[in-house]
Write a protein that holds these residues in place. Structure first.
Motif, short mmCIF file in Angstrom:
data_model
loop_
_atom_site.label_atom_id
_atom_site.label_comp_id
_atom_site.label_asym_id
_atom_site.label_seq_id
_atom_site.Cartn_x
_atom_site.Cartn_y
_atom_site.Cartn_z
N THR B 22 15.29 -7.88 0.19
CA THR B 22 14.06 -7.13 -0.06
C THR B 22 13.59 -6.49 1.24
OG1 THR B 22 13.49 -8.77 -1.71
CG2 THR B 22 11.73 -7.29 -1.02
N CYS B 23 13.25 -5.22 1.15
CA CYS B 23 12.77 -4.48 2.32
C CYS B 23 11.43 -5.06 2.78
CB CYS B 23 12.60 -3.01 1.95
SG CYS B 23 12.09 -1.98 3.34
N TYR B 24 11.21 -4.97 4.09
CA TYR B 24 9.89 -5.34 4.60
C TYR B 24 9.47 -4.39 5.70
CZ TYR B 24 6.07 -8.59 5.48
OH TYR B 24 4.85 -9.18 5.59
N MET B 25 9.84 -3.14 5.49
CA MET B 25 9.33 -2.15 6.42
C MET B 25 7.91 -1.81 6.02
SD MET B 25 11.67 -1.68 8.67
CE MET B 25 11.35 -0.08 9.43
N CYS B 26 7.51 -2.23 4.84
CA CYS B 26 6.12 -2.18 4.45
C CYS B 26 5.93 -3.18 3.34
CB CYS B 26 5.67 -0.78 4.04
SG CYS B 26 5.83 -0.35 2.30
N ALA B 27 4.72 -3.25 2.79
CA ALA B 27 4.41 -4.28 1.81
C ALA B 27 4.82 -3.91 0.39
CB ALA B 27 2.92 -4.60 1.87
N CYS B 28 5.56 -2.82 0.23
CA CYS B 28 5.91 -2.37 -1.12
C CYS B 28 7.05 -3.19 -1.73
CB CYS B 28 6.26 -0.89 -1.08
SG CYS B 28 6.65 -0.15 -2.65
N ARG B 29 7.86 -3.78 -0.89
CA ARG B 29 8.89 -4.74 -1.31
C ARG B 29 9.98 -4.18 -2.21
NH1 ARG B 29 4.19 -7.68 -3.72
NH2 ARG B 29 3.84 -5.47 -3.98
N CYS B 30 10.58 -3.10 -1.76
CA CYS B 30 11.68 -2.51 -2.51
C CYS B 30 12.95 -3.33 -2.31
CB CYS B 30 11.92 -1.09 -2.00
SG CYS B 30 10.46 -0.05 -2.20
N GLY B 31 13.86 -3.17 -3.25
CA GLY B 31 15.15 -3.83 -3.12
C GLY B 31 16.08 -3.00 -2.27
N VAL B 56 15.76 4.21 -5.00
CA VAL B 56 15.24 5.09 -3.95
C VAL B 56 14.77 4.26 -2.77
CG1 VAL B 56 14.50 6.71 -5.73
CG2 VAL B 56 12.81 5.17 -4.68
N LEU B 57 14.58 4.91 -1.67
CA LEU B 57 14.10 4.23 -0.47
C LEU B 57 13.29 5.23 0.34
CD1 LEU B 57 14.81 1.32 0.18
CD2 LEU B 57 16.42 2.13 1.87
N CYS B 58 12.23 4.77 0.95
CA CYS B 58 11.42 5.67 1.75
C CYS B 58 12.02 5.78 3.16
CB CYS B 58 9.98 5.20 1.81
SG CYS B 58 9.71 3.91 3.01
N ALA B 59 11.39 6.60 3.99
CA ALA B 59 11.90 6.80 5.34
C ALA B 59 11.94 5.50 6.12
CB ALA B 59 11.03 7.83 6.07
N LYS B 60 10.86 4.70 5.97
CA LYS B 60 10.80 3.45 6.72
C LYS B 60 11.93 2.53 6.27
CE LYS B 60 6.86 3.52 4.92
NZ LYS B 60 6.29 2.68 3.92
N GLY B 61 12.13 2.46 4.98
CA GLY B 61 13.17 1.58 4.45
C GLY B 61 14.53 1.93 5.03
N SER B 62 14.84 3.23 5.07
CA SER B 62 16.14 3.65 5.59
C SER B 62 16.23 3.42 7.09
CB SER B 62 16.36 5.14 5.31
OG SER B 62 16.46 5.35 3.94
N ASP B 188 1.86 0.70 -3.18
CA ASP B 188 2.90 0.92 -4.17
C ASP B 188 3.63 2.21 -3.82
OD1 ASP B 188 3.94 -0.48 -6.23
OD2 ASP B 188 2.59 0.27 -7.76
N SER B 189 4.10 2.28 -2.58
CA SER B 189 4.55 3.56 -2.03
C SER B 189 5.61 4.25 -2.88
CB SER B 189 5.11 3.35 -0.64
OG SER B 189 4.21 2.62 0.14
N ASN B 190 6.75 3.59 -3.02
CA ASN B 190 7.82 4.27 -3.75
C ASN B 190 7.50 4.43 -5.23
OD1 ASN B 190 9.57 5.14 -1.80
ND2 ASN B 190 10.60 3.17 -1.63
N PRO B 191 6.94 3.41 -5.88
CA PRO B 191 6.62 3.61 -7.31
C PRO B 191 5.69 4.79 -7.56
CG PRO B 191 6.60 1.29 -6.79
CD PRO B 191 6.80 2.00 -5.49
S1 SF4 Z 1 8.18 1.58 0.41
FE1 SF4 Z 1 9.70 1.89 1.98
S2 SF4 Z 1 9.22 0.50 3.61
FE2 SF4 Z 1 8.08 -0.14 1.86
S3 SF4 Z 1 9.36 -1.71 0.97
FE3 SF4 Z 1 9.86 0.22 -0.06
S4 SF4 Z 1 11.53 1.07 1.10
FE4 SF4 Z 1 10.66 -0.56 2.33
#
Ligand code: SF4
Ligand SMILES: Nc1nc2c(c(=O)[nH]1)N[C@H]1C(S)=C(S)[C@@H](COP(=O)(O)OP(=O)(O)OC[C@H]3O[C@@H](n4cnc5c(=O)[nH]c(N)nc54)[C@H](O)[C@@H]3O)O[C@H]1N2
Ligand SMILES: Nc1nc2c(c(=O)[nH]1)N[C@H]1C(S)=C(S)[C@@H](COP(=O)(O)OP(=O)(O)OC[C@H]3O[C@@H](n4cnc5c(=O)[nH]c(N)nc54)[C@H](O)[C@@H]3O)O[C@H]1N2
Ligand code: SF4
Ligand code: SF4
Ligand code: SF4
Ligand code: SF4
Ligand SMILES: [Mo]
Lengths: 290, 931, 248
Positions: B22-31, B56-62, B188-191
């Protein structure tokens, strides 16, 4: 465009160098022996030095020979061929003059043509770029060629013709500047066409894609102050055209001739600096810069 | 001559192995799929199967890979040797670190547990950290929600048993009109981005209500560039128009809300002797319990109660909002929006909610036992976040938005707003707050909760707050997330008492997460007359060399998110979707190459050493060795633990005995577990018998708890009544008037406290940049190139007025401070608002940045202008810069004055560099895991 | 080969939806991540923790547009190589390192032939090429040629990294030579446009223009029956309420 010293040195010096080779190839002055050696040395130092300087601009200079491959489409490749041809032909021709006291005039003509072609191809590298409206004009080859011939004549001690050629180059230079200042606007490329958003309203660049600099900004976006540019133009014109003509009009004197050459060289360098620094690449529009 | 195309390998091997966590570049918690090459992290992409981000993934996630290898990572536990702030440390062993902490904490636990204040920042293990604090026995625990968006959370829970945040979502698949209030990026950034994409694809309309038109508001079809702090006026005006036109969902209001309840003379709702809410049945005019089968609650009823004629909630609210005070013309000027556009928005709401209503052929049964053949769609959805809640009138404004949604019948209706499990959950389903510390024993209950009335406040017999942050006191009765922004200043002032140890986790309190940054730094370094620090001990866990590190006495270095176990649990902030419950884990996809430990495991180790109840058996032997052990084997209630998936023999979800194989099952499944809600239970969840049964089965609650939405809030009324002088629990006199107006049982709007703001008239805001996360982003080599410094964006009108041009500098002054910063013009901006990106400015010396980093030169924070207290008002008191209901930090109430300043080389103020425990980063990056 | 192919079998490229792009930079960083680890030399960064500057193949600009009437708009604007049909970057290249693939029209740099002269970047009007300062060779969008045909990846992942990651779904990948492809249809339906058409590059990538904005007050007649007051009848609001409840 970023006025990189390497390209300024390259176009300035090789322009002069090949210019001198043209005159030498045509037999002006008709020198042989050590005098010829001196003339050829000057020409080669300038032409080859310029070419070498241009390789400093390359990311992978060790691969430079690959640049010979695409002569069918690439002006840079053609330039490589022409310069090689010019340098080899003129070396042979010069060898005849220096060591055998013989002037193979056919070879000289050929070398002169190749030298002329080299300057032409150099200028075409810039001229072909639609992306830089200031350069995208027949005035660009006219400018490069006339300056090269004028400078060559100056170096070759062809005072009378040099005066005429300098005057002519001066006119071309002024025309190039005048046209250049309106070139981007006249090109039809603007932020509206760049973004396709013009039909909604007036487009203005907002946040840049990155806050720091990058290759594009440092290579293509260079801002010269208007006043600064105007001043430089005057200086460059004075050094490149006016002062040499004045010096040549004075009774002949080696010191004056040398001064005329030096002044011209510095003037051309200043003009080249402006040639690059004032050239706006259309990609700057995306950054809201020009 | 090269005349042939080179032959390309178009199928190169991408990686040796994919590890899903699980991503933790922010609190959205994407896989995320972490591609590994030679045991190293080579590439990160989104996990397509994951419920949150679906690939999908945001800039931070990548950019996670650059976080993971950041030179700013701490390497070893540290003990301060120089004075606080100097950044001079000694590296110590973990043994020494733990012994030191135990040496400080164990005596407190035994004698005065309240002398430990433990506050956590951006972490996602609150059910665990609160469990730890509860067993320590200190009342002084909270996470950062109090400065984040507690208004949004509480207003939602008190009104409808669920909130926006990431606890609910628009019905992206069906909605035709989405209203976004004050959202830049959200949790809920990506959603949200995916949802906006879906809406666009379907050609539905998005309306952005926001002073600033960037991001989501830039793609919005219509932009309402509202004046900050006035959304309540706009929303109540929309309510006015809708009521006036009769465009409200009467059936919905009658069945599912307390609109038909009768308001007794004391302002509370009429109930029977068993405290059951009564409503008049329109069929026979008889008062009956609200949940009587077949009842048709009457919104128009009146009854004589205690000698007075009582009307329904609906009549009270109609009367209030039909008043011409709420007409568009009456609010146009203050909101900065034309009456015509306000009316048009009301018209569009009415049109879409009613003319575009639709039916889903899905029978369902409600809690009264009535079966409905279909579900009626009302395709209007709303979402709001901090732009609404980070104002001192935010709680009531959030309530107004919920009222608007409910009047239109869109909450939990197809096309509207949908809760995500564990919501819906009414106030009654939550605990009340607890604050009775007991030496050597656990606290008397969970710290945070939802007061029902004044009796639930955490005050001692003298009426003084029991908590260091004064949460749940008369100053902010419903402070359900605590007040992290008050902890340091109260501890420094010794008000209400002095503490011994401040323990913080993942919160950069010496920089961007504090109001009054300079002041907080001074408080952290302030000394008593005897030379000791006013806050005697500070323990801090960070993973990176942040600004806060320099102010701690003991630093417990954490791992990166790819190196540890984490638990995203249904017990706190899970990753549920509206149609499924879901939770997730993180696991060490790589082992740390430094001497660092996951902080939760360190907490387990500390608890074991101190012998905290709850962590050790009666004979003192530890229950768990580390966090992974806790995640699997801890049970909150029998059969219910941190993780819902693969319990028992591995075949039960939600309830079941601990399963030693649980984490492996999670890892095999991609790091998460989903459990779908049956079709018949997808909507109308608070009243849907099918949903209630499903939730009980899963262990979300132990018995069905259907409830009505509270248009009229009784808990609020109870506080208001107390302020009016009724009842045994009485507020101090200086707070009475404020409580009377703020604790209105129906949504109200009031101007926020403007004391001391004379001459400061321009609103100043911050926004989250989508590609940066608070202060973390700047240590990331890729992300920091996108936002390396931040201008102040100034509207065209103010630029002209002050003779400013792009790149000029401006002095920005508030009653509290002054900054000098570069400006940029922006036209798509409210005329009287300036703003900048949040948390870009950095302190020199931190984050392993070089001296020439633009963040430290041109970057700046607005925080220097914001104080945790309002300016002095002359009565000797300084009121908190917070919402009077919840204590929410009012970040966005900031008012400033701007004027042109001479060009600067650096943004002002400039702070001296802090020392750094890590060396600077490299001067070139050529990152590739070679084949 | 520096000469442009007369015709390519397919015309692969991107459609970028300016109505949907929220400007999140996700495509920028996923591109950086993929292309650092894959095709050719890694994308390097100079002074990455100081005054940083690095190579990226995709950048997201933003523009403010002020219509003659009404409020200003803001448009996020991603930009990478447009894989032009008449790609000037290819014909200027002296070494043949730059070429346009015959089978799919992707414009690529063969890094082992590139001398880093920069001329192709000069020739590109869009700023789509960046010379990597560490490797000394020209970098540009590869259209993820090492993903889209990669049979070690699942079929659904054989799309460019930026398309796969875009949270808003603002990027679409496909074959413009096929009139029925998703990208051809989107371009036709939404009026997909070229950037700088006057430069004569004939870009393959198309941009979908933003839909008209701020139309509510035009779409909704605020005096229409939609908002006709109900409390002006006899009995006022309560009278209406009573009647309305009866009808339920
Ligand atoms: S929104 Fe971006 S940084 Fe936040 S958990 Fe999802 S991919 Fe990671
Ligand atoms: N002006 C202004 N200020 C604001 C806001 C605003 O809108 N405007 N918003 C406020 C809000 S809502 C919030 S939530 C705060 C956020 O502010 P903070 O909570 O301070 O958030 P961060 O800056 O992300 O700092 C968190 C700390 O956690 C550390 N960290 C990161 N990863 C890990 C890890 O894995 N383990 C550990 N132990 N530590 C880690 C980071 O290095 C950093 O020091 O800012 C607030 N400040
Ligand atoms: N990329 C990224 N994502 C994040 C974070 C991050 O740092 N980076 N932080 C996370 C955290 S901790 C939080 S709390 C959330 C916050 O997410 P958001 O709630 O989106 O918070 P902000 O970015 O503070 O944006 C506040 C928005 O409200 C607007 N606004 C301000 N005042 C008003 C007003 O009076 N009325 C209206 N209508 N609008 C107003 C501002 O213009 C801004 O657009 O984001 C989370 N997600
Ligand atoms: S990822 Fe998509 S939404 Fe984000 S900037 Fe790129 S194109 Fe726009
Ligand atoms: S966008 Fe630029 S780099 Fe790409 S093909 Fe066109 S001209 Fe060449
Ligand atoms: S930089 Fe490389 S690809 Fe570009 S023109 Fe020069 S040799 Fe060709
Ligand atoms: S197609 Fe690939 S290389 Fe091109 S921009 Fe997208 S991710 Fe980058
Ligand atoms: Mo937050």
């Amino acid at each position: 465009m970023h006025p990189a010293p390497s390209v300024i040195i390259f176009t300035t010096c090789s322009g002069l160098g090949f210019g001198l080779l043209i005159w030498l190839g045509l037999g002006y002055p008709a020198v042989t022996g050590w005098v010829a050696f001196a003339f050829f040395t000057i020409a080669y130092v300038l032409a080859v030095g310029g070419l070498l300087a241009s390789t400093f601009h390359l990311g992978r200079p060790e691969r430079a020979p690959k640049a010979f491959t695409q002569w069918r489409t690439s002006w840079l490749s053609r330039e490589a061929w022409c310069s090689l041809a010019a340098l080899l032909t003129m070396a042979l021709y010069g060898g005849g003059l220096v060591f055998l006291d013989t002037r193979w005039s056919g070879l000289g003509l050929l070398g002169a043509a190749a030298s002329l072609a080299t300057v032409l191809t150099t200028s075409m590298i810039y001229t072909q770029l639609r992306t830089v409206p200031r350069w995208h004009t027949p005035l660009t080859p006219a400018l490069f060629l006339s300056l090269s011939l004028a400078g060559g004549a100056l170096l070759a001690g062809q005072t009378v013709i040099a005066i005429w050629l300098l005057a002519f180059s001066g006119i071309v230079q002024i025309a190039h500047w005048m046209r250049g200042d309106g070139a981007l606007n006249a090109s039809g490329t603007n932020i509206a066409s760049a973004t396709g958003l013009g039909n909604i309203g007036t487009v203005r660049a907002f946040e840049p894609p990155h806050t720091g600099t990058n290759y594009l900004l440092s290579e293509f976006v260079y801002v010269v102050g208007r006043k600064h540019a105007a001043k430089l133009r005057v200086i460059s014109f004075a050094l490149m055209i006016a002062l040499p003509i004045a010096l040549l009009l004075l009774p002949f004197n080696h010191l004056f001739a040398a001064l005329a050459v030096l002044s011209h060289l510095v003037g051309v360098a200043a003009s080249r600096w402006l040639f690059f620094a004032q050239a706006e690449h259309v990609l700057g529009l995306y950054y809201g810069k020009r | 001559m090269t005349t042939h195309q080179p032959v390309l390998d178009t199928s190169p091997k991408v990686s040796d192995e994919i590890r899903r966590t699980t991503c933790y570049m922010c609190a959205c918690r994407c896989g995320i799929n972490v591609h590994m090459k030679q045991g190293k992290v080579a590439y990160i992409e989104g996990n397509r199967d994951h419920p949150v981000n679906k690939g999908v993934l945001c800039a931070k996630g990548s950019a996670g890979i650059m976080q993971h290898n950041a030179p700013s990572r701490l390497r070893k536990p540290l003990k301060r040797v120089g004075p606080r702030g100097s950044g001079e440390y000694r590296e110590i062993s973990w043994d020494e670190a733990i012994s030191t902490a135990v040496g400080w904490l164990a005596p407190l636990h035994e004698t005065a547990p309240h002398k430990l204040a433990f506050f956590t920042g951006r972490d996602q293990s609150q059910s665990f950290t609160s469990y730890w604090a509860q067993n320590f026995g200190t009342p002084n625990y909270a996470a950062h929600g109090g400065f984040c968006s507690v208004n949004m959370a509480t207003a939602g829970i008190y009104t409808m048993g669920g909130a926006f945040w990431e606890f609910g979502q628009p019905d992206w698949e069906h909605t035709k009109l989405l209203l976004l209030f004050g959202v830049a990026e959200d949790h809920d950034s990506n959603p949200i981005k995916m949802g906006l994409g879906r809406i666009k694809e379907r050609g539905a309309r998005v309306v952005g209500v926001n002073p600033i038109r960037t991001g989501y508001n830039a793609v919005a079809d219509d932009w309402y560039g509202i004046t900050p702090g006035t959304d309540g006026l706009l929303v109540m005006s929309l309510i006015h128009c809708l009521l006036k036109a009769g465009k409200v969902d009467l059936d919905y209001l009658a069945r599912w809300t307390n609109a038909p309840a009768l308001v007794a003379p004391d302002g509370l709702l009429h109930r029977d002797e068993n405290d059951k809410l009564l409503v008049v049945d329109r069929a026979d005019g008889v008062l009956k319990p609200f949940d009587t089968k077949g009842i048709r609650p009457d919104l128009a009823a009146t009854r004589d109660i205690d000698g007075a004629t009582c009307r329904t909630v609906f009549q009270h609210l109609s009367e209030r909002y039909l008043s011409s005070d709420h007409a568009p013309e009456a609010v146009a000027e203050r909101t900065g929006l034309s009456a015509k556009r306000i009316r048009a928005l009301a018209g569009e709401l009415a049109r879409v909610a009613f003319d575009e209503a639709f039916e889903i052929n899905q029978p369902w049964t409600d809690f009264r036992g009535e079966t409905h053949a279909t579900m009626t769609g009302r395709p209007v959805a709303m979402h709001a976040m901090r732009g609404v809640s980070a104002h001192a009138n935010g709680f009531q404004t959030c309530r107004a938005i919920h009222l608007l949604q409910i009047l239109l019948g869109t909450v939990e209706a197809p096309g509207g707003f949908r809760f995500k499990p564990p919501y819906p959950k009414p106030v009654e389903g939550h605990p009340t707050p607890h604050g009775q510390g007991r030496p050597g024993r656990p606290l008397d209950g969970p710290h945070l909760g939802f007061p029902r009335g004044p009796e639930d406040l955490l005050l001692d017999d003298a009426g003084n707050p029991k908590r260091i942050d004064k949460a749940f006191s008369w100053e902010n009765p419903l402070s359900a997330h605590g007040l992290m922004h008050m902890v340091i200043s109260n501890a420094h002032a010794g008000d209400p008492y002095r503490i011994d140890t401040l323990m913080m986790y993942m919160a950069n309190m010496a920089w961007n997460s504090s109001m009054n940054t300079r002041g907080v730094i001074d408080m952290l370094t302030a000394r008593n007359d005897d030379g000791g620090y006013v806050i005697p001990r500070i323990i801090y866990s960070d993973a990176y060399s942040s600004e806060m590190v320099a102010y701690a006495d003991l630093i417990l270095p954490d791992t990166t998110y790819l190196e540890r176990h984490d638990c995203i649990s249904l017990l706190d902030r899970p990753i549920c979707e509206a149609d499924a419950a879901a939770d997730a884990i993180r696991w060490p996809v790589v082992e740390p190459d430094r001497d660092v430990r996951g902080f939760q495991s360190v907490l387990v180790q500390l608890a074991n050493r101190i012998g905290l109840p709850g962590f050790v058996e009666s004979d003192g032997t530890p229950k768990w060795t580390d966090y992974a052990d806790y995640m699997v084997n801890h049970e909150r209630r029998p059969g219910v633990g941190p993780l819902m998936g693969w319990r028992g023999e591995g075949d039960s979800t939600g309830r079941g005995a601990p399963n030693p194989q649980q984490l492996n099952r999670y890892i095999e499944n991609g790091g998460f577990c989903t459990h779908h809600i049956p079709d018949t239970a997808q909507y109308y969840k608070p009243w849907n018998a099918g949903y209630q049964d499903w939730a009980v089965n899963l262990g979300l609650y132990d018995s069905p708890q259907p409830y009505l939405f509270s248009l009229w809030s009784e808990p609020l009324r109870r506080f208001q009544r107390a302020a009016e002088g009724h009842g045994p629990h009485q507020p101090p006199d200086h707070l009475r008037e404020r409580l009377k107006s703020a604790m209105d049982p129906l949504p109200v709007w009031y101007e926020t406290d403007q004391t001391g703001n004379d001459g400061f008239t321009v609103n100043a805001l911050t926004q989250r940049p989508m590609a940066m996360y608070h202060s973390w982003g700047s240590q990331n080599a890729w992300l920091r190139q996108l936002h390396g410094h931040n201008p102040l964006y100034v509207p065209t009108k103010l630029m002209r007025q002050h003779g400013l041009q792009d790149g000029d500098w401006a002095r920005v002054t508030s009653p509290h401070g002054e900054i000098t910063v570069p400006v940029m013009e922006m036209a798509a901006l409210n005329d009287n608002t300036v703003w900048t990106w949040n948390a870009i400015g950095k302190r020199k010396g931190a984050w392993a940045l070089h001296d020439n980093a633009p963040e430290t030169a041109k970057g700046f924070l607005l925080n220097h202008l914001i104080h945790e207290l309002l300016p002095p008002r002359g009565d000797g008191l300084r009121w908190a810069n917070s919402d009077p209901v919840t204590g929410q930090a009012a970040w966005f109430d900031l008012k400033v004055r701007i004027e042109k300043a001479p060009p600067q080389t650096e943004s002002q103020p400039v702070f001296p560099p802090t020392g750094s425990p890590v060396p600077d980063g490299p001067s070139e990056l050529v990152w590739k895991v070679a084949d | 080969m520096t000469q442009l192919p007369e015709k390519t079998d397919r015309k692969l490229g991107l459609v970028i939806d300016l109505d949907t792009c929220v400007g999140c930079h996700a495509c920028v960083i996923s591109c950086k991540g993929w292309n650092t680890e894959n095709y050719g030399a890694p994308l390097s960064d100079q002074d990455p923790y100081g005054d940083a500057s690095g190579t990226f193949l995709n950048r997201v600009h933003s523009y403010e547009v002020q219509p003659e009437q009404g409020v200003a708009q803001l448009i996020h604007f991603p930009k990478s190589c447009l894989h032009c049909q008449d790609a000037p970057c290819v014909t200027v290249c002296p070494t043949g390192a730059s070429y346009k693939r015959v089978e799919d029209g992707i414009v690529l740099v063969n890094e082992s032939d590139c001398i880093g002269c920069g001329l192709c970047a000069w020739a590109c009007p869009y700023g789509a090429r960046e010379l990597d300062q560490a490797a000394g060779v020209m970098k540009k969008c590869t259209l993820c040629v090492d993903r889209i045909y990669n049979d070690t990846l699942p079929q659904e992942d054989r799309v460019p990294a930026c398309v796969r990651t875009c949270p808003a779904g603002a990027r679409h990948f496909g074959d413009f030579a096929d009139p029925d492809s998703n990208v051809s249809r989107l371009t036709a339906e939404r009026g997909g446009m070229d950037l700088m058409p006057e430069q004569g590059t004939a870009p393959v990538n198309k941009y979908l223009p933003p839909r008209p904005k701020d139309q509510i007050a035009k779409d909704i007649d605020v005096l229409a029956p939609l908002l006709a007051p109900v409390d002006e009848n006899p009995g006022g609001f309560l009278g209406w309420l009573d009647k309305a409840l009866e009808k339920l």
